[in-house]
Write an enzyme that holds these catalytic residues in place. Sequence first.
Site, PDB file in Angstrom:
ATOM      1  N   TYR A 183       0.608  -1.268   0.196  1.00 35.56           N
ATOM      2  CA  TYR A 183       0.021  -0.201   0.062  1.00 35.56           C
ATOM      3  C   TYR A 183       0.832   1.129   0.167  1.00 35.56           C
ATOM      4  O   TYR A 183       0.244   2.219   0.083  1.00 35.56           O
ATOM      5  CB  TYR A 183      -0.693  -0.257   1.050  1.00 35.56           C
ATOM      6  CG  TYR A 183      -1.740  -0.793   1.272  1.00 35.56           C
ATOM      7  CD1 TYR A 183      -3.303  -1.242   0.081  1.00 35.56           C
ATOM      8  CD2 TYR A 183      -1.646  -2.163   1.715  1.00 35.56           C
ATOM      9  CE1 TYR A 183      -4.136  -2.061  -0.107  1.00 35.56           C
ATOM     10  CE2 TYR A 183      -2.691  -3.793   1.548  1.00 35.56           C
ATOM     11  CZ  TYR A 183      -4.235  -3.118   1.385  1.00 35.56           C
ATOM     12  OH  TYR A 183      -5.113  -4.162   1.094  1.00 35.56           O
ATOM     13  N   TYR A 233     -11.480  -1.582  -0.347  1.00 40.46           N
ATOM     14  CA  TYR A 233     -11.135  -0.578   1.397  1.00 40.46           C
ATOM     15  C   TYR A 233      -9.882   0.142   1.901  1.00 40.46           C
ATOM     16  O   TYR A 233      -9.638   1.055   2.524  1.00 40.46           O
ATOM     17  CB  TYR A 233     -10.853  -1.996   1.660  1.00 40.46           C
ATOM     18  CG  TYR A 233      -9.839  -2.737   2.918  1.00 40.46           C
ATOM     19  CD1 TYR A 233      -9.249  -3.235   1.720  1.00 40.46           C
ATOM     20  CD2 TYR A 233      -9.139  -2.481   3.775  1.00 40.46           C
ATOM     21  CE1 TYR A 233      -8.235  -4.395   1.961  1.00 40.46           C
ATOM     22  CE2 TYR A 233      -8.160  -3.548   4.322  1.00 40.46           C
ATOM     23  CZ  TYR A 233      -7.734  -3.932   3.457  1.00 40.46           C
ATOM     24  OH  TYR A 233      -6.408  -4.296   3.440  1.00 40.46           O
ATOM     25  N   ARG A 234      -9.516  -0.215   1.053  1.00 32.77           N
ATOM     26  CA  ARG A 234      -8.300   0.679   1.044  1.00 32.77           C
ATOM     27  C   ARG A 234      -6.905   0.387  -0.136  1.00 32.77           C
ATOM     28  O   ARG A 234      -7.322  -0.515  -0.853  1.00 32.77           O
ATOM     29  CB  ARG A 234      -6.564  -0.193   2.291  1.00 32.77           C
ATOM     30  CG  ARG A 234      -5.550  -0.254   2.529  1.00 32.77           C
ATOM     31  CD  ARG A 234      -5.619  -1.089   3.516  1.00 32.77           C
ATOM     32  NE  ARG A 234      -4.553  -0.835   4.345  1.00 32.77           N
ATOM     33  CZ  ARG A 234      -3.813  -1.932   4.728  1.00 32.77           C
ATOM     34  NH1 ARG A 234      -4.190  -2.986   5.018  1.00 32.77           N
ATOM     35  NH2 ARG A 234      -2.912  -1.940   6.068  1.00 32.77           N
TER      36      ARG A 234
END
Length: 544
Positions: free
Chosen positions: A92, A489-490
């Site tokens: 991420y 979600y991310r």
Amino acid sequence: MKLPPGVSAEQFQAAVQRMQAVVGTDWVLTDDADIWTYRDSYTPFYGDQVAEYIPSGAVAPTEVAQVQQIVRIANEFRIPLWPISTGRNLGYGGSAPRMSGTMVLDLKRMNKVLAVDEHRCYALVEPGVSYLDFYKYLRDHKLKVWLDCADPGWGSLIGNALDHGVGHGPNRDHFASICGLEVVLPNGELMRTGSGALPGSKAWQTFPYGYGPHIAPMFGQSNFGIVTKAGFYLIPEPEVARSYHIMVPRHDDIHPFLDQMAAMVCDGTLNQSWQIDSPLLGSRDPKIAAAVERADGGSSSELDQMSRDLNIPYWGTRIYLHGSSKVVDAKWQDVQSRLSNLEGVKFKSGNAYHFPDDYDKVKDGDDGDVFAQTACGIPTMSIYGMGIGGSNLPTRGPRARLPHGIGFFSPIVSMSGEDWLGVQKVVRQTERELGMPLSRSAGGWAWFRCTLVLLYVQPIVDDPEKNLRMMDNVRALAKACARHGYSEYRTHTVWMDDVMSAFSFNDNALLRFHETIKDAVDPNGILAPGRNGIWPKNLRGKKI
Ligand code: ADP
């Protein structure tokens, strides 16, 4: 060195000197070798240092008062700061900022466990406390509580929760298990949320709301403050945790199956994460693979027939139940009876672990479960042994075919058969249109209440062009999913603007509200510009 936009080398050097006076010369890091360690080891801009988001340096305080002073200096010199806790957010964006030249505010030296209450099951920790540290603290002090950990144990409770990260136990929605934050605001002021705003509060880690609007959630997936302490709910150590398999034979069973699983999540029967998967579609059998590769993805009747012929269930999941032996046995009886109307459903009991005796006996891979430890509150690093491209894996030599890293495309859907099948149809169709390799079965994780998260792992390889294509493909996948009502979600820093732009209801009312808050609390735009698609006024609309 990449400097922040609009900041000269002299100004940057002056700010560095002021920061050195706060934390000591050793803890303001601006050498290339030091900066290297704050770059994203999984960067999709592999081999392209112009495009890659590279920090200008890092500063590592040990106390809250130092964080406040650094923030004030950053305001004075307009140096943007990117706070990290342990900086392990691999997949991420790692520890790298969204915008080159941003300075990393590394909080991993602030690593104290400040309180653990065994009976009310809560803890208060600093940002640098990792799951591995915290687990050691619990065992060293023989505390009869479990933590809920993310997959790699070197990550922090705070960093993971603030990015809406997840685990495998009852408190698997990590942000939802936060109770009380201490935050340094972008102007350097210190604030406590909830009951913590009452000086000397006796309920900071038990009553999250305090009085008035509930502010703490604003600090998750945002750039409105630097969290310097957080309270977390813990779990009482159970007498037993046991895994069970449920196998469901036919394609169309997915609808009643997920309806019943959702009901069991809602009434608390199931309170750990589980993963819905397809043993059939994941099978390496060439007949199945050929059917799945066909344009329609294989008709369900044809695949049902293969499932029968090869005796491979269409759907499967593993659940964990924990508590006293009596509760676990009763719950398992109940689960079986509630799923018994699915013709041909099969149940199997897996390993049972007893606590506190079995902490050292639970091992990832037990009974085929690569997440056995995290399911029992035991942090581990074994996910890096799963061949997903850990940053320390060689990209040349015998293991050269491993990717350099990975990025996640992680759509979420409601826990219903219609959406579970729906999102996969959209992804498949888009993959075909883009000429991408087809993903067969993504697996869906029940990390959030009545929601499934699908993880489509995207390899990052030693070839900049391929990586650029991959990034564009993910953008196209996200757009196609958004058109059908499926969001994520991310996401990785490279896709934050794309994901935020999909949340566009009523002329982007939500993003405009974020920006109104940003302008009010961070007028100089020094905190994490671009995080989650939220840009400060001075950079808004610029292509950065
Ligand atoms: P971990 O190492 O626990 O996986 P990180 O420290 O990399 O997590 O943090 C994940 C993301 O959350 C960071 O990129 C940062 O944007 C945000 N973050 C982490 N810690 C803080 C903090 N203490 N305050 C504000 N934001 C934070």
